[in-house]
Design an enzyme around this catalytic site. Structure first.
Site, PDB file in Angstrom:
ATOM      1  N   VAL A 215      73.510  33.678 -72.277  1.00 37.80           N
ATOM      2  CA  VAL A 215      73.436  33.604 -73.739  1.00 37.80           C
ATOM      3  C   VAL A 215      73.195  35.040 -74.241  1.00 37.80           C
ATOM      4  O   VAL A 215      72.301  35.719 -73.749  1.00 37.80           O
ATOM      5  CB  VAL A 215      72.255  32.710 -74.179  1.00 37.80           C
ATOM      6  CG1 VAL A 215      72.286  32.502 -75.681  1.00 37.80           C
ATOM      7  CG2 VAL A 215      72.254  31.354 -73.453  1.00 37.80           C
ATOM      8  N   LEU A 216      73.987  35.542 -75.123  1.00 36.07           N
ATOM      9  CA  LEU A 216      75.095  34.961 -75.869  1.00 36.07           C
ATOM     10  C   LEU A 216      76.423  35.254 -75.165  1.00 36.07           C
ATOM     11  O   LEU A 216      76.570  36.304 -74.542  1.00 36.07           O
ATOM     12  CB  LEU A 216      75.130  35.530 -77.291  1.00 36.07           C
ATOM     13  CG  LEU A 216      73.894  35.242 -78.139  1.00 36.07           C
ATOM     14  CD1 LEU A 216      73.826  36.231 -79.270  1.00 36.07           C
ATOM     15  CD2 LEU A 216      73.928  33.825 -78.695  1.00 36.07           C
TER      16      LEU A 216
ATOM     17  N   VAL B  30      78.305  38.597 -75.794  1.00 31.50           N
ATOM     18  CA  VAL B  30      77.515  39.803 -75.553  1.00 31.50           C
ATOM     19  C   VAL B  30      76.958  39.796 -74.127  1.00 31.50           C
ATOM     20  O   VAL B  30      77.423  40.526 -73.255  1.00 31.50           O
ATOM     21  CB  VAL B  30      76.360  39.920 -76.581  1.00 31.50           C
ATOM     22  CG1 VAL B  30      75.511  41.157 -76.307  1.00 31.50           C
ATOM     23  CG2 VAL B  30      76.910  39.977 -78.002  1.00 31.50           C
ATOM     24  N   CYS B  31      75.967  38.953 -73.892  1.00 28.71           N
ATOM     25  CA  CYS B  31      75.238  38.964 -72.618  1.00 28.71           C
ATOM     26  C   CYS B  31      76.094  38.512 -71.445  1.00 28.71           C
ATOM     27  O   CYS B  31      75.810  38.883 -70.299  1.00 28.71           O
ATOM     28  CB  CYS B  31      74.002  38.082 -72.729  1.00 28.71           C
ATOM     29  SG  CYS B  31      72.972  38.482 -74.163  1.00 28.71           S
ATOM     30  N   VAL B  32      77.119  37.720 -71.716  1.00 26.64           N
ATOM     31  CA  VAL B  32      78.045  37.286 -70.669  1.00 26.64           C
ATOM     32  C   VAL B  32      79.240  38.226 -70.582  1.00 26.64           C
ATOM     33  O   VAL B  32      79.584  38.728 -69.508  1.00 26.64           O
ATOM     34  CB  VAL B  32      78.514  35.837 -70.919  1.00 26.64           C
ATOM     35  CG1 VAL B  32      79.605  35.439 -69.926  1.00 26.64           C
ATOM     36  CG2 VAL B  32      77.343  34.869 -70.816  1.00 26.64           C
TER      37      VAL B  32
END
Length: 209
Positions: A114-115, A118-120
């Site tokens: 998550v998110l 972004v984070c993935v």
């Protein structure tokens, strides 16, 4: 022209990354219902534990508004290292996190987080650039809305990231039901409600023999 190569997940050559499944960030994941998203993430966590696939957990600024990692993940994966990033948004910018991935020696990376955009997406694109094969678990990754998820998935797919759900991850690692019908089936029974009926039917027929 040669046909595309089907790269299948190999339990002996893959690494799971659980990125920023934190209380504050999970509250921002609105592209799934809260219960559905929790179920999907925990289904993926169960797979990591069941197949004994090495996993790395990481959080971003967990002393601030992003909040702590979901405790169900650390409870199910007690031996997985947790990298608490002080500020890096792209987890691959954190030297400790990047070093653990390299040290694992695994070339297949399975990412959820998550998110999504972004984070993935940021670490997925970075790992692709570094020559890894990357799978992103679409239903164990959440974001603000469906349209932002779709845009992120298109961006990743264009770069060569494979997209699949947590159940497909399990099936590709399992390869054959006969390896362990009860053990693998229990995960499906607990996390795929409609599959529970099939297992009940299977068990009833088996008991009659």
């Amino acid at each position: 022209m040669s046909p595309p190569v089907y790269k299948r997940l190999d339990r002996d050559n893959c690494l799971f990354l659980f990125i920023d499944h934190q209380a504050g960030l999970i509250a921002c994941a609105r592209d799934f219902g809260a219960d559905e998203f929790r179920n999907n993430v925990l289904g993926l966590v169960r797979l990591a534990s069941y197949f004994k696939v090495p996993s790395i957990l990481t959080t971003s600024f967990d002393t601030g508004v992003n909040g702590p990692i979901a405790k169900e993940i650390t409870e199910q994966l007690p031996d997985a290292p947790l990298i608490r990033r002080p500020g890096e948004i792209n987890a691959m910018d954190n030297p400790d996190f990047a070093a653990l991935i390299k040290k694992s020696g695994k070339k297949q990376i399975v990412i959820s987080g998550v998110l999504t955009e972004v984070c993935v997406a940021f670490p997925a694109l970075t790992l692709i650039e570094q020559g890894y094969d990357v799978w992103v678990v679409t239903d164990a990754s959440g974001t603000f809305a469906e349209h932002t998820r779709e845009a992120a998935q298109k961006r990743m797919a264009q770069a060569g990231v494979q997209l699949l759900n947590w159940a497909a991850v399990g099936a590709e690692l399992q390869r054959d039901w006969r390896r362990d019908i009860e053990g693998f089936g229990k995960i499906w029974e607990d996390h795929v409600p409609v599959y529970r009926c099939l297992l009940q039917s299977y068990n009833a027929v088996r008991e009659q023999k």
